[in-house]
Design an enzyme around this catalytic site. Structure first.
Site, PDB file in Angstrom:
ATOM      1  N   HIS A 191       8.460  -1.815  -3.616  1.00 13.31           N
ATOM      2  CA  HIS A 191       8.472  -3.094  -2.906  1.00 13.31           C
ATOM      3  C   HIS A 191       9.199  -2.909  -1.584  1.00 13.31           C
ATOM      4  CE1 HIS A 191       9.015  -7.386  -2.132  1.00 13.31           C
ATOM      5  NE2 HIS A 191       8.069  -7.562  -3.025  1.00 13.31           N
TER       6      HIS A 191
ATOM      7  N   ASP B  21       3.793  -7.333 -10.170  1.00  7.36           N
ATOM      8  CA  ASP B  21       2.422  -7.041 -10.612  1.00  7.36           C
ATOM      9  C   ASP B  21       2.369  -6.076 -11.780  1.00  7.36           C
ATOM     10  OD1 ASP B  21       1.886  -7.212  -7.192  1.00  7.36           O
ATOM     11  OD2 ASP B  21       0.994  -8.599  -8.636  1.00  7.36           O
TER      12      ASP B  21
HETATM   13  C1  SDX Z   1       3.452  -7.757  -3.854  1.00  6.20           C
HETATM   14  O1  SDX Z   1       6.165  -8.544   0.209  1.00  6.20           O
HETATM   15  C2  SDX Z   1       6.188  -9.192  -0.902  1.00  6.20           C
HETATM   16  O2  SDX Z   1       7.105  -9.930  -1.192  1.00  6.20           O
HETATM   17  C3  SDX Z   1       4.964  -8.953  -1.793  1.00  6.20           C
HETATM   18  C4  SDX Z   1       5.015  -9.601  -3.171  1.00  6.20           C
HETATM   19  C5  SDX Z   1       4.985 -11.109  -3.078  1.00  6.20           C
HETATM   20  O3  SDX Z   1       5.407 -11.754  -4.030  1.00  6.20           O
HETATM   21  O4  SDX Z   1       4.426 -11.625  -2.071  1.00  6.20           O
HETATM   22  O5  SDX Z   1       6.188  -9.194  -3.858  1.00  6.20           O
HETATM   23  C6  SDX Z   1       3.789  -9.201  -4.011  1.00  6.20           C
HETATM   24  O6  SDX Z   1       2.666  -7.430  -3.014  1.00  6.20           O
HETATM   25  C7  SDX Z   1       4.175  -6.743  -4.701  1.00  6.20           C
HETATM   26  C8  SDX Z   1       3.785  -5.273  -4.320  1.00  6.20           C
HETATM   27  C9  SDX Z   1       2.460  -4.965  -5.020  1.00  6.20           C
HETATM   28  N1  SDX Z   1       1.921  -3.668  -4.552  1.00  6.20           N
HETATM   29  C10 SDX Z   1       1.910  -2.590  -5.354  1.00  6.20           C
HETATM   30  O7  SDX Z   1       2.402  -2.544  -6.477  1.00  6.20           O
HETATM   31  C11 SDX Z   1       1.171  -1.402  -4.757  1.00  6.20           C
HETATM   32  C12 SDX Z   1       2.002  -0.130  -4.953  1.00  6.20           C
HETATM   33  N2  SDX Z   1       3.214  -0.242  -4.107  1.00  6.20           N
HETATM   34  C13 SDX Z   1       3.168   0.389  -2.815  1.00  6.20           C
HETATM   35  O8  SDX Z   1       1.931   0.405  -2.191  1.00  6.20           O
HETATM   36  C14 SDX Z   1       4.373   0.023  -1.949  1.00  6.20           C
HETATM   37  O9  SDX Z   1       5.483   0.159  -2.721  1.00  6.20           O
HETATM   38  C15 SDX Z   1       4.417  -1.318  -1.258  1.00  6.20           C
HETATM   39  C16 SDX Z   1       3.183  -1.591  -0.465  1.00  6.20           C
HETATM   40  C17 SDX Z   1       4.612  -2.410  -2.247  1.00  6.20           C
HETATM   41  C18 SDX Z   1       5.622  -1.298  -0.321  1.00  6.20           C
HETATM   42  O10 SDX Z   1       5.318  -0.451   0.707  1.00  6.20           O
HETATM   43  P1  SDX Z   1       6.422  -0.083   1.808  1.00  6.20           P
HETATM   44  O11 SDX Z   1       7.601  -0.971   1.750  1.00  6.20           O
HETATM   45  O12 SDX Z   1       5.706   0.060   3.097  1.00  6.20           O
HETATM   46  O13 SDX Z   1       6.968   1.272   1.281  1.00  6.20           O
HETATM   47  P2  SDX Z   1       6.387   2.649   1.753  1.00  6.20           P
HETATM   48  O14 SDX Z   1       4.918   2.606   1.588  1.00  6.20           O
HETATM   49  O15 SDX Z   1       6.966   2.953   3.077  1.00  6.20           O
HETATM   50  O16 SDX Z   1       6.985   3.601   0.647  1.00  6.20           O
HETATM   51  C19 SDX Z   1       8.268   4.164   0.828  1.00  6.20           C
HETATM   52  C20 SDX Z   1       8.169   5.501   0.127  1.00  6.20           C
HETATM   53  C21 SDX Z   1       6.965   6.313   0.595  1.00  6.20           C
HETATM   54  O17 SDX Z   1       7.299   7.679   0.426  1.00  6.20           O
HETATM   55  P3  SDX Z   1       7.816   8.503   1.762  1.00  6.20           P
HETATM   56  O18 SDX Z   1       6.736   8.359   2.813  1.00  6.20           O
HETATM   57  O19 SDX Z   1       9.118   7.819   2.172  1.00  6.20           O
HETATM   58  O20 SDX Z   1       8.004   9.915   1.276  1.00  6.20           O
HETATM   59  O21 SDX Z   1       7.954   5.279  -1.280  1.00  6.20           O
HETATM   60  C22 SDX Z   1       6.693   5.789  -1.659  1.00  6.20           C
HETATM   61  C23 SDX Z   1       5.881   5.990  -0.402  1.00  6.20           C
HETATM   62  O22 SDX Z   1       4.941   7.048  -0.543  1.00  6.20           O
HETATM   63  N3  SDX Z   1       6.075   4.790  -2.516  1.00  6.20           N
HETATM   64  C24 SDX Z   1       5.407   5.061  -3.618  1.00  6.20           C
HETATM   65  C25 SDX Z   1       5.055   3.803  -4.147  1.00  6.20           C
HETATM   66  N4  SDX Z   1       5.506   2.837  -3.355  1.00  6.20           N
HETATM   67  C26 SDX Z   1       6.135   3.445  -2.339  1.00  6.20           C
HETATM   68  N5  SDX Z   1       5.063   6.217  -4.215  1.00  6.20           N
HETATM   69  C27 SDX Z   1       4.355   6.120  -5.359  1.00  6.20           C
HETATM   70  N6  SDX Z   1       3.980   4.953  -5.935  1.00  6.20           N
HETATM   71  C28 SDX Z   1       4.321   3.777  -5.356  1.00  6.20           C
HETATM   72  N7  SDX Z   1       3.947   2.617  -5.902  1.00  6.20           N
END
Ligand code: SDX
Length: 434
Positions: A311, A368
């Site tokens: 998140h 989720d």
């Molecule tokens: C919702 O914003 C809100 O409040 C949203 C929400 C709401 O109520 O409105 O809470 C609802 O959207 C919840 C999130 C649902 N999405 C998912 O579950 C999809 C999987 N999660 C990721 O796609 C990700 O964690 C996000 C999109 C939720 C957050 O993305 P960020 O903040 O841009 O984080 P990032 O992509 O920069 O990740 C930081 C690091 C990265 O690694 P590095 O590049 O630093 O090496 O963490 C890793 C990412 O690769 N990472 C993950 C991961 N989530 C982040 N690696 C593996 N699996 C994951 N799920």
């Protein structure tokens, strides 16, 4: 809305020999913010923050998240208490108006919502324009956007009384639209709202009752549905809420703004994650395949991410996922279901939370992660999961839209950019082109 942030100091930006003083503002909770509104005028420099990781887009008094503590407050009330003690309609009143309603206030609000649950009968023709296999989110997005074509009196004005009726119509009609999309996709006749039922019971009835037999649903299931709506109601300036605010900042009508929010929520990185997460858990299939998927999630060359994990704000547990896990147990016990997917989810959570990659990146289960298991147990197909998220989040979207219109500092949102395209050049006739 009265602006309440306070100027608590000054930040100085030094660029070369020049320095620029910028005011620092502090709200009632959370990090302070440096007001950069005058930076470009003073210094000729923009700020650069794609993804808005360090940018506040607005002042707001609706919802607060402390990501480090795993805290979520709706108008100051902890989500855990609201999920346990309140109802979705009462939370809707709270988010819109800022205070829990007195008995008579809630009675009036609830009656007004109930009186607007039906759809204009011509919406029927609208639905029949979709293919039966259209994704329910496509039907909801299209129908919500079209509502301004049915409700002219409140769609093309932001005056107070028209705003209130639009707010009530959207909260009242989203369950009817969502249920209509579901019935259309499964080829069953749609079910009209029943105003004698509660909000959650009416929605379940419109989804699952059929003319051929009496539909009954247990109070435990109704309560679980209502809690799921509460958990999804609002969440600060997330992507879809920011979309609604940006659309609203141009003066677009409330139905168009909510349709924009529905569209944004659909993405698998946002509200589409609940559908993606259950599909992922099904693909994992057995506990012994979990390490394979954990490895893929950590592999930078693999675009796969663990759906339902991570998140932008929570760097601790998403408090909603803990409540949702409890709801999952309540529903599975009530329905006497033993869903092996729940065992896979709990084992996946356990393994991930002990894995250095997830620990170091502070990746925890989000809202989720368990919601798909509950919604599946309630009888919804995965294609309806994000529709349910949109149904509940409509209350947050419309509260934030309303707050934006009442914010005296509100202006049309118009971000700038760092341009790296072709510099100015003259047109070339086709025979002169290399
Ligand atoms: C919702 O914003 C809100 O409040 C949203 C929400 C709401 O109520 O409105 O809470 C609802 O959207 C919840 C999130 C649902 N999405 C998912 O579950 C999809 C999987 N999660 C990721 O796609 C990700 O964690 C996000 C999109 C939720 C957050 O993305 P960020 O903040 O841009 O984080 P990032 O992509 O920069 O990740 C930081 C690091 C990265 O690694 P590095 O590049 O630093 O090496 O963490 C890793 C990412 O690769 N990472 C993950 C991961 N989530 C982040 N690696 C593996 N699996 C994951 N799920």
């Amino acid at each position: 809305m009265e602006n309440k942030i306070k100027n608590t100091g000054t930040a100085t930006v030094t660029i070369g020999k020049d320095s620029y003083d910028l005011p620092i503002y502090q709200g009632s909770m959370g990090a302070p913010g440096i007001d950069v509104r005058s930076l470009y005028k003073q210094s000729g420099h923009f700020t650069f923050d794609p993804g808005y990781t360090s940018t506040c887009s607005t002042e707001s008094q609706i919802t607060f998240i402390n990501g480090g503590e795993g805290q979520l407050l709706y108008r100051g009330y902890p989500i855990e208490q609201l999920a346990e003690k309140s109802t979705f309609l009462e939370v809707a009143y709270l988010l819109i108006n800022g205070e829990l309603p007195k008995r008579e206030e809630f009675q009036n609000f609830s009656e007004s919502i109930t009186k607007h649950t039906m759809l204009h009968d011509s919406v029927e023709n609208f639905f029949h324009g979709f293919r039966r296999d259209a994704h329910p989110m496509a039907m909801v997005c299209g129908t919500v956007g079209a509502l301004s074509g049915f409700y002219h009196d409140d769609a093309h004005t932001t005056k107070d009384e028209a705003r209130d009726i639009a707010i009530h119509r959207l909260i009242a009609k989203m369950p009817t639209i969502a249920a209509r999309a579901y019935k259309y996709s499964v080829g069953q006749p749609h079910v009209y709202p029943t105003n004698s039922m509660s909000y959650a019971e009416n929605f379940l009835n419109m989804c699952f009752s059929v003319p051929a037999e009496k539909y009954t649903v247990s109070p435990t299931i109704i309560r679980a549905m209502d809690k799921i709506f509460i958990l999804h109601a609002d969440h600060e300036q997330n992507a879809s809420t920011s979309t609604v605010r940006l659309a609203g900042s141009s003066g677009a009508n409330p139905y168009a703004c909510i349709a924009a929010g529905v569209a944004c929520l659909w993405g698998p990185s946002h509200g589409g994650a609940n559908e993606a997460c259950l599909n992922m858990l099904r693909e994992i299939g057995t506990v012994d395949r979990i390490p394979e998927f954990i490895a893929r999630a950590k592999d930078k060359s693999d675009p796969f991410r663990l759906m339902g994990f991570g998140h932008r704000v929570y760097k601790n547990f998403d408090p909603r996922s803990r409540v949702m896990q409890k709801v999952a147990h309540e529903v599975l016990d009530e329905l006497d279901l033993n869903d092996p997917i729940l065992d896979i989810a709990k084992e996946l959570e356990k393994i991930a939370l002990e894995d250095e990659y997830f620990v170091s990146k502070k990746l925890y289960p989000n809202v989720d992660f368990y919601s798909g298991i509950v919604l599946n147990a309630l009888g919804f197909p995965t294609s309806m999961f994000t529709v349910l998220f949109a149904l509940a989040r409509t209350v947050g979207w419309i509260s934030q839209w309303n707050e934006m219109l009442e914010d005296p500092t509100q202006r049309i949102g118009r971000p700038r950019q760092l341009y790296s395209g072709a510099v100015s050049r003259d047109y070339l006739d086709v025979d002169d082109r290399a």
